[in-house]
Design an enzyme around this catalytic site. Structure first.
Site, PDB file in Angstrom:
ATOM      1  N   TYR A   7       0.825  -1.215   0.000  1.00 17.87           N
ATOM      2  CA  TYR A   7       0.000   0.000   0.000  1.00 17.87           C
ATOM      3  C   TYR A   7       0.859   1.265   0.000  1.00 17.87           C
ATOM      4  O   TYR A   7       0.320   2.366  -0.038  1.00 17.87           O
ATOM      5  CB  TYR A   7      -0.904   0.011   1.251  1.00 17.87           C
ATOM      6  CG  TYR A   7      -0.087   0.016   2.528  1.00 17.87           C
ATOM      7  CD1 TYR A   7       0.385   1.213   3.070  1.00 17.87           C
ATOM      8  CD2 TYR A   7       0.295  -1.170   3.156  1.00 17.87           C
ATOM      9  CE1 TYR A   7       1.182   1.217   4.211  1.00 17.87           C
ATOM     10  CE2 TYR A   7       1.080  -1.179   4.279  1.00 17.87           C
ATOM     11  CZ  TYR A   7       1.522   0.024   4.805  1.00 17.87           C
ATOM     12  OH  TYR A   7       2.328   0.024   5.903  1.00 17.87           O
ATOM     13  N   GLY A   8       2.186   1.094   0.080  1.00 19.19           N
ATOM     14  CA  GLY A   8       3.047   2.263   0.272  1.00 19.19           C
ATOM     15  C   GLY A   8       4.091   2.401  -0.817  1.00 19.19           C
ATOM     16  O   GLY A   8       3.778   2.392  -2.015  1.00 19.19           O
ATOM     17  N   THR A   9       5.345   2.495  -0.398  1.00 18.09           N
ATOM     18  CA  THR A   9       6.434   2.769  -1.341  1.00 18.09           C
ATOM     19  C   THR A   9       6.748   1.583  -2.250  1.00 18.09           C
ATOM     20  O   THR A   9       7.528   1.727  -3.187  1.00 18.09           O
ATOM     21  CB  THR A   9       7.717   3.170  -0.589  1.00 18.09           C
ATOM     22  OG1 THR A   9       8.104   2.086   0.256  1.00 18.09           O
ATOM     23  CG2 THR A   9       7.489   4.420   0.254  1.00 18.09           C
ATOM     24  N   LEU A  10       6.135   0.415  -1.974  1.00 23.04           N
ATOM     25  CA  LEU A  10       6.374  -0.743  -2.839  1.00 23.04           C
ATOM     26  C   LEU A  10       5.397  -0.808  -4.013  1.00 23.04           C
ATOM     27  O   LEU A  10       5.564  -1.625  -4.918  1.00 23.04           O
ATOM     28  CB  LEU A  10       6.281  -2.050  -2.027  1.00 23.04           C
ATOM     29  CG  LEU A  10       7.384  -2.291  -0.994  1.00 23.04           C
ATOM     30  CD1 LEU A  10       7.019  -3.485  -0.109  1.00 23.04           C
ATOM     31  CD2 LEU A  10       8.732  -2.546  -1.665  1.00 23.04           C
ATOM     32  N   GLU A  82      11.727  -4.152   5.375  1.00 25.75           N
ATOM     33  CA  GLU A  82      10.708  -3.440   6.141  1.00 25.75           C
ATOM     34  C   GLU A  82      10.986  -3.466   7.657  1.00 25.75           C
ATOM     35  O   GLU A  82      10.180  -2.960   8.437  1.00 25.75           O
ATOM     36  CB  GLU A  82       9.310  -4.012   5.844  1.00 25.75           C
ATOM     37  CG  GLU A  82       8.892  -3.946   4.372  1.00 25.75           C
ATOM     38  CD  GLU A  82       8.787  -2.514   3.823  1.00 25.75           C
ATOM     39  OE1 GLU A  82       8.876  -1.551   4.606  1.00 25.75           O
ATOM     40  OE2 GLU A  82       8.612  -2.357   2.598  1.00 25.75           O
TER      41      GLU A  82
END
Ligand code: PCA
Length: 156
Positions: A7-10, A82
């Site tokens: 849901y983020g920087t990936l 992470e």
């Protein structure tokens, strides 16, 4: 093999996407776009403007993201990247499929609206003020919030 909801920087187009497609880290296949069935706060926090899904179901938004299939090597890489378990914890989350893109062997592709499950990097170990930060439905490092993500390489 495991499924991971990012849901983020990936996510595609975001600063760490390329790491999932570096074959030195393992293998990744895009499966589907999806949304969490429950609401969670997705906040941007800390000195490096890192996105965090806080493990507080019922608060915030239903979070938009992408489901990937990863091999065991990539899962180990992502856990390490992470900072599991100190920074994020990898837990299972229920998801509503938006669009299933990958071919499925033998069976039908899950239809939009069907429910599935995947791992997610969320956190239960946040600072006391984080739950009251602005919460986003869909993360974009380059969004109008101006809180641009500071990459690993850019930190001192
Ligand atoms: N990386 C993981 C968790 C937050 C982040 O920036 C992700 O994209 O899902």
């Amino acid at each position: 093999m495991a499924r991971v909801f990012v849901y983020g920087t990936l996510k595609k187009g975001q600063p760490n996407y390329y790491r999932m497609f570096d074959s030195a880290n393992g293998k990744t296949e895009f499966l589907a776009s999806a949304r969490t069935t429950q609401k969670y706060p997705l906040v941007i926090a800390g000195n490096y403007n890192i996105p965090f899904l806080l493990n507080i179901p019922g608060q915030g938004h239903r979070i938009q993201g992408e489901i990937y299939k990863v091999d065991d090597r990539m899962l180990r890489f992502l856990d390490d990247f992470e900072g599991v378990p100190a920074m994020y914890q990898r837990t299972l989350v229920k998801l509503e499929v938006e669009e299933w893109v990958a071919q499925t062997e033998g069976e039908e592709r899950p239809s939009a609206g069907s429910i599935t499950e995947a791992f997610v990097y969320s956190t239960t170990t946040y600072q006391p003020d984080w739950p009251s930060l602005r919460s986003y439905e869909s993360y974009d490092a380059y969004g109008g919030h101006g809180l641009e993500y500071v990459t690993r390489e850019g930190r001192d």
